[in-house]
Design a protein around this motif. Structure first.
Motif, PDB file in Angstrom:
ATOM      1  N   VAL A   1     -14.181   5.588  -9.224  1.00 15.95           N
ATOM      2  CA  VAL A   1     -13.951   4.340  -9.606  1.00 15.95           C
ATOM      3  C   VAL A   1     -13.384   4.211 -10.920  1.00 15.95           C
ATOM      4  O   VAL A   1     -12.274   3.311 -11.171  1.00 15.95           O
ATOM      5  CB  VAL A   1     -15.499   3.744  -9.914  1.00 15.95           C
ATOM      6  N   ILE A   2     -13.622   5.244 -11.916  1.00 15.72           N
ATOM      7  CA  ILE A   2     -12.790   5.399 -12.981  1.00 15.72           C
ATOM      8  C   ILE A   2     -11.112   5.436 -12.794  1.00 15.72           C
ATOM      9  O   ILE A   2     -10.396   4.728 -13.532  1.00 15.72           O
ATOM     10  CB  ILE A   2     -13.093   6.566 -13.942  1.00 15.72           C
ATOM     11  N   LEU A   3     -10.868   6.394 -12.016  1.00  9.90           N
ATOM     12  CA  LEU A   3      -9.636   6.615 -11.711  1.00  9.90           C
ATOM     13  C   LEU A   3      -8.677   5.225 -11.022  1.00  9.90           C
ATOM     14  O   LEU A   3      -7.493   4.989 -11.246  1.00  9.90           O
ATOM     15  CB  LEU A   3      -9.304   7.797 -10.681  1.00  9.90           C
ATOM     16  N   CYS A   4      -9.599   4.805  -9.930  1.00  9.70           N
ATOM     17  CA  CYS A   4      -8.982   3.553  -9.429  1.00  9.70           C
ATOM     18  C   CYS A   4      -8.866   2.223 -10.324  1.00  9.70           C
ATOM     19  O   CYS A   4      -8.186   1.411  -9.919  1.00  9.70           O
ATOM     20  CB  CYS A   4     -10.056   3.186  -8.190  1.00  9.70           C
ATOM     21  N   THR A   5      -9.555   2.040 -11.378  1.00 10.57           N
ATOM     22  CA  THR A   5      -9.556   1.028 -12.249  1.00 10.57           C
ATOM     23  C   THR A   5      -9.031   1.275 -13.558  1.00 10.57           C
ATOM     24  O   THR A   5      -8.986   0.480 -14.231  1.00 10.57           O
ATOM     25  CB  THR A   5     -11.253   0.628 -12.521  1.00 10.57           C
TER      26      THR A   5
ATOM     27  N   LEU B   1     -16.424   3.410  -2.347  1.00 12.62           N
ATOM     28  CA  LEU B   1     -15.555   3.109  -1.255  1.00 12.62           C
ATOM     29  C   LEU B   1     -14.647   1.771  -1.429  1.00 12.62           C
ATOM     30  O   LEU B   1     -13.456   1.852  -1.087  1.00 12.62           O
ATOM     31  CB  LEU B   1     -16.309   3.005   0.250  1.00 12.62           C
ATOM     32  N   PRO B   2     -15.328   0.673  -1.853  1.00 11.25           N
ATOM     33  CA  PRO B   2     -14.719  -0.471  -1.983  1.00 11.25           C
ATOM     34  C   PRO B   2     -13.545  -0.373  -2.933  1.00 11.25           C
ATOM     35  O   PRO B   2     -12.376  -1.109  -2.887  1.00 11.25           O
ATOM     36  CB  PRO B   2     -15.542  -1.481  -2.474  1.00 11.25           C
ATOM     37  N   TYR B   3     -13.661   0.451  -4.133  1.00 12.96           N
ATOM     38  CA  TYR B   3     -12.707   0.583  -5.190  1.00 12.96           C
ATOM     39  C   TYR B   3     -11.372   1.388  -4.319  1.00 12.96           C
ATOM     40  O   TYR B   3     -10.185   1.057  -4.760  1.00 12.96           O
ATOM     41  CB  TYR B   3     -13.345   1.202  -6.221  1.00 12.96           C
ATOM     42  N   VAL B   4     -11.517   2.288  -3.776  1.00 14.87           N
ATOM     43  CA  VAL B   4     -10.832   3.222  -3.249  1.00 14.87           C
ATOM     44  C   VAL B   4      -9.932   2.285  -2.137  1.00 14.87           C
ATOM     45  O   VAL B   4      -8.804   2.220  -1.893  1.00 14.87           O
ATOM     46  CB  VAL B   4     -11.088   4.445  -2.499  1.00 14.87           C
ATOM     47  N   ALA B   5     -10.700   1.546  -1.503  1.00 11.70           N
ATOM     48  CA  ALA B   5     -10.148   0.658  -0.175  1.00 11.70           C
ATOM     49  C   ALA B   5      -9.127  -0.458  -0.925  1.00 11.70           C
ATOM     50  O   ALA B   5      -8.128  -0.713  -0.329  1.00 11.70           O
ATOM     51  CB  ALA B   5     -11.242   0.082   0.574  1.00 11.70           C
ATOM     52  N   ARG B   6      -9.528  -0.953  -1.984  1.00 11.98           N
ATOM     53  CA  ARG B   6      -8.753  -2.050  -2.574  1.00 11.98           C
ATOM     54  C   ARG B   6      -7.648  -1.396  -3.521  1.00 11.98           C
ATOM     55  O   ARG B   6      -6.570  -1.976  -3.750  1.00 11.98           O
ATOM     56  CB  ARG B   6      -9.486  -2.779  -3.716  1.00 11.98           C
TER      57      ARG B   6
ATOM     58  N   LEU C   1      -3.454   5.458 -15.542  1.00 10.15           N
ATOM     59  CA  LEU C   1      -3.304   6.365 -14.444  1.00 10.15           C
ATOM     60  C   LEU C   1      -1.723   6.565 -14.257  1.00 10.15           C
ATOM     61  O   LEU C   1      -1.259   5.401 -13.902  1.00 10.15           O
ATOM     62  CB  LEU C   1      -3.991   6.014 -13.292  1.00 10.15           C
ATOM     63  N   ASP C   2      -1.220   7.794 -14.442  1.00  7.44           N
ATOM     64  CA  ASP C   2       0.353   8.041 -13.939  1.00  7.44           C
ATOM     65  C   ASP C   2       0.562   8.023 -12.588  1.00  7.44           C
ATOM     66  O   ASP C   2      -0.322   8.059 -11.683  1.00  7.44           O
ATOM     67  CB  ASP C   2       0.706   9.375 -14.682  1.00  7.44           C
ATOM     68  N   LEU C   3       1.612   7.169 -12.422  1.00  6.88           N
ATOM     69  CA  LEU C   3       2.046   6.752 -10.865  1.00  6.88           C
ATOM     70  C   LEU C   3       1.944   7.883 -10.113  1.00  6.88           C
ATOM     71  O   LEU C   3       1.714   7.857  -8.955  1.00  6.88           O
ATOM     72  CB  LEU C   3       3.460   6.152 -10.829  1.00  6.88           C
ATOM     73  N   VAL C   4       2.302   9.235 -10.673  1.00  5.39           N
ATOM     74  CA  VAL C   4       2.394  10.263  -9.803  1.00  5.39           C
ATOM     75  C   VAL C   4       1.096  10.418  -9.120  1.00  5.39           C
ATOM     76  O   VAL C   4       1.038  10.761  -8.122  1.00  5.39           O
ATOM     77  CB  VAL C   4       2.960  11.618 -10.689  1.00  5.39           C
ATOM     78  N   TRP C   5      -0.115  10.410  -9.927  1.00  7.48           N
ATOM     79  CA  TRP C   5      -1.508  10.300  -9.238  1.00  7.48           C
ATOM     80  C   TRP C   5      -1.801   9.233  -8.530  1.00  7.48           C
ATOM     81  O   TRP C   5      -2.451   9.358  -7.508  1.00  7.48           O
ATOM     82  CB  TRP C   5      -2.452  10.649 -10.363  1.00  7.48           C
ATOM     83  N   ALA C   6      -1.443   7.996  -8.955  1.00  8.65           N
ATOM     84  CA  ALA C   6      -1.928   6.701  -8.094  1.00  8.65           C
ATOM     85  C   ALA C   6      -1.128   6.716  -6.828  1.00  8.65           C
ATOM     86  O   ALA C   6      -1.801   6.087  -6.126  1.00  8.65           O
ATOM     87  CB  ALA C   6      -1.098   5.655  -9.215  1.00  8.65           C
ATOM     88  N   GLN C   7       0.038   7.115  -6.704  1.00  4.66           N
ATOM     89  CA  GLN C   7       0.691   7.314  -5.490  1.00  4.66           C
ATOM     90  C   GLN C   7       0.032   8.036  -4.305  1.00  4.66           C
ATOM     91  O   GLN C   7       0.427   7.909  -3.103  1.00  4.66           O
ATOM     92  CB  GLN C   7       2.157   7.534  -5.464  1.00  4.66           C
ATOM     93  N   VAL C   8      -0.775   8.966  -4.756  1.00  2.00           N
ATOM     94  CA  VAL C   8      -1.371   9.887  -3.719  1.00  2.00           C
ATOM     95  C   VAL C   8      -2.808   9.655  -3.682  1.00  2.00           C
ATOM     96  O   VAL C   8      -3.722  10.273  -2.887  1.00  2.00           O
ATOM     97  CB  VAL C   8      -1.232  11.421  -3.797  1.00  2.00           C
ATOM     98  N   LEU C   9      -3.368   8.747  -4.619  1.00  2.00           N
ATOM     99  CA  LEU C   9      -4.922   8.792  -4.792  1.00  2.00           C
ATOM    100  C   LEU C   9      -5.666   8.118  -3.523  1.00  2.00           C
ATOM    101  O   LEU C   9      -6.822   8.368  -3.110  1.00  2.00           O
ATOM    102  CB  LEU C   9      -5.289   7.831  -6.110  1.00  2.00           C
ATOM    103  N   SER C  10      -4.918   7.430  -2.592  1.00  2.00           N
ATOM    104  CA  SER C  10      -5.261   6.605  -1.575  1.00  2.00           C
ATOM    105  C   SER C  10      -5.713   7.854  -0.439  1.00  2.00           C
ATOM    106  O   SER C  10      -6.535   7.708   0.559  1.00  2.00           O
ATOM    107  CB  SER C  10      -4.536   5.825  -0.938  1.00  2.00           C
ATOM    108  N   ASP C  11      -5.055   9.010  -0.519  1.00  5.48           N
ATOM    109  CA  ASP C  11      -5.327  10.156   0.611  1.00  5.48           C
ATOM    110  C   ASP C  11      -6.518  10.770   0.315  1.00  5.48           C
ATOM    111  O   ASP C  11      -6.577  11.241  -0.847  1.00  5.48           O
ATOM    112  CB  ASP C  11      -3.994  11.023   0.449  1.00  5.48           C
TER     113      ASP C  11
END
Length: 596
Positions: A508-512, A205-210, A516-526
């Motif tokens: 955690v792996i994806l968030c760090t 959760l902390p990694y996703v939140a940040r 990670l391509d921007l396409v996935w990064a821009q929706v990862l918070s959802d």
């Protein structure tokens, strides 16, 4: 005459409410139009009518009011709430619908009116609608009760009204029986909806939140459509769209989620310990929903649309899509032409507008295959219209095929595209040629993989890929041939924990990740889209390690752009989880693990 005032006022309120109801009955269930204001007027008319009959019940009964008439009013209110849910995806509207329908059943408003064929049809429609609501709410016990009573009612109708053909109602009974049978396996493990308790992982959760990409997209709109010949469906809800519909919603009880069973009284009445039975309280839903939960994404669900209708709905949603938002488009369909001997009932069930829309669709394909809008660097546009998905025959017999080129105009807006088909890989051509925004693509395997080959038919169990995206543990068990009775509840509970731990680590792996391509990064918070990405990683890895290495590409799903190699099937973080899960179920010999 003073004695006539109450019944005359009641009849006037009934006529007003029914007139308003007729105006909203056929309003499209998609788009963000201004029709919601009129829906509120209809609600107000029926609530006024309901309150009036409550306050004047004795006088109305003395003047000849029948119990089924009260039931019909309550049924209309339940129908209104359900239509509102389908338009807005508001959990409260769905629960309000259930409350009214459940009260009708408990108070037996329609019982004792079996001599009237018209009233009997109203009762049959009530059961059919209540079943849809109960299915979506996952009230499995009450669904079983309703199915049995519905069957008995249809059988009694055939005996009581011998001059009437009940063939269509027989088909409805067959549909619901088939749907319930296909949907019951492993369904008690956990809800399909996003549950705050089960789907939020404290360690990640902390990694996703940040986590914050350069661009963050909000997920607020989705379009779900499915059509396969003879697929499992009830009404216009197929097994695949049913699973995706729930997967894209919050569990209404949220952080105080509990699974309360529905039990029967000795007299056959229903006692639901999570709903106050017998009370029609329009504020009851507030007590059953977690007020801290965000709104559900708005979802449009289409069953076997014409291509022109589908394109029109996509265009409407894209046009109304808020800034910095992404639309999820889910399409499940065969790449082959549909069965030629569709029943007349199924064909006649399509939208009355389809014949006109198909003409538009035909012209659309002719124009766009000739103009220069869909060309690659070499000026070749043919590959956008070479292969397609079949959405079933149109009413006028024309082809009803969806091509990759049909989707291309909508790539001007952010799209999260899920194609589940034996021809899904032809949509790879969209990657890199988008008209404005890079599309996130999740494409199903061309062929399903199962230990029990008899279980591969999508018409029996729904799509395997959709099953992995919506219920990954159940899909894993189906893949290796495990039945829900093969192990105790504790074994499945431990398996849920294994998957939850893995998803937390992968988050955690994806968030760090730096790749990670921007396409996935821009929706990862959802939370919904992130969960779909995690489940795709799981399904791809399971299928990669399950399939024979030779000629395996057709058995594997594809994502474009590519995800980081740190979550690939041969990575330690992923492969170790699949190995642990396989050993947990004693099926490790069904997989081919790499040396790491």
């Amino acid at each position: 005459m003073a004695d006539d005032v109450v019944p005359r006022t009641f009849r006037a309120l009934v006529e007003t409410a029914e007139r308003k109801f007729a105006r909203v009955r056929d309003v499209p269930l998609y788009g963000r139009g201004t029709d919601n204001q009129y829906f509120q007027k209809v609600f107000k008319a029926y609530m006024k009518l309901w309150k009036y009959q409550q306050e004047n019940r004795s006088k109305l009964v003395d003047s000849g009011l029948q119990r089924w008439e009260i039931g019909e009013i309550a049924s209309r209110i339940g129908q209104l709430y359900f239509n509102q849910y389908m338009r807005t995806s508001e959990a409260r509207s769905l629960i309000e619908s259930y409350v009214f329908y459940e009260a009708i059943l408990n108070r037996r408003y329609f019982e004792g009116s079996g001599k009237s064929r018209g009233v009997r049809f109203k009762e049959l429609r009530f059961y059919a609608r209540f079943l849809v609501v109960s299915l979506i709410l996952n009230r499995t016990e009450i669904v079983k009760v309703l199915v049995e009573r519905f069957k008995a009612l249809v059988d009694d109708s055939k005996t009581t009204f011998r001059e009437t053909n009940f063939k269509e109602w027989n088909l409805v009974v067959q549909e619901i029986s088939r749907f319930v049978k296909a949907n019951t396996a492993f369904m008690d493990i956990r809800p399909l909806r996003y549950c705050a308790i089960l789907d939020s992982y404290p360690t990640s959760l902390p990694y996703v939140a940040r986590f914050h990409a350069k661009k963050v997209l909000k997920f607020q709109d989705a379009l779900l459509t499915s059509y396969h010949w003879n697929e499992v469906k009830y009404a216009e809800l197929t097994l695949d769209t049913f699973r995706m519909l729930q997967c894209l919603e919050w569990e209404p009880s949220g952080s105080f989620y509990q699974n309360h069973p529905v039990k029967l009284h000795e007299n056959g009445g229903l006692a639901d310990h999570s709903v106050t039975s017998g009370l029609i309280d329009i504020n009851l839903a507030a007590e059953m929903t977690d007020p801290t939960l965000p709104r559900n994404p708005r979802k449009a669900v289409l069953y076997r649309p014409s291509v022109a209708q589908l394109i029109a709905v996509i265009a409407t949603i894209c046009e109304e899509l808020p800034a910095d938002s992404v639309m999820l488009l889910y399409i499940s369909a065969s790449g082959k032409a549909s069965h030629s001997s569709l029943s007349q009932m199924e064909i006649s069930g399509t939208s009355g507008k389809s014949s006109k829309l198909n003409a538009v669709s035909h012209n659309y394909h002719e124009q766009n295959s000739l103009n220069g809008n869909y060309v690659n660097g070499n000026g070749d546009s043919s590959h956008f219209f070479e292969n397609c998905l079949s959405l079933g025959p149109s009413r006028n017999g024309d082809s009803n095929n969806l091509y990759p080129g049909d989707i291309l105009p909508f790539t001007r807006r952010p799209l999260f595209l899920i194609i589940d088909s034996d021809n899904s890989h032809v949509f790879k051509v969209l990657h890199g040629v988008e008209r404005g925004e890079t599309t996130a693509l999740l494409l199903s395997p061309v062929r399903p993989s199962l230990k029990n080959r008899a279980g591969t038919d999508v018409t029996q169990n729904g799509s395997q890929f959709t099953f992995f995206l919506t219920a990954p543990l159940q899909a894993f068990c189906q893949l290796v041939g495990l039945a829900s009775s093969d192990h105790g509840a504790e074994v499945y509970s431990d398996a849920v924990s294994i998957i939850a731990t893995a998803f937390s680590e992968w988050e955690v792996i994806l968030c760090t990740s730096t790749s990670l391509d921007l396409v996935w990064a821009q929706v990862l918070s959802d939370p919904f889209l992130r969960r779909l990405i995690l489940r795709f990683i799981f399904s791809r890895s399971v299928l990669t390690l399950f399939c024979p290495w030779e000629d395996s590409d057709q058995y594997l799903p594809v994502c474009l752009p590519k995800l980081p190699s740190s979550v690939s099937p041969d990575s330690e973080a992923v492969q170790s989880v699949i190995l642990r899960l396989a050993k947990h179920f004693s099926v490790a010999d069904s997989f081919h693990f790499y040396d790491t």
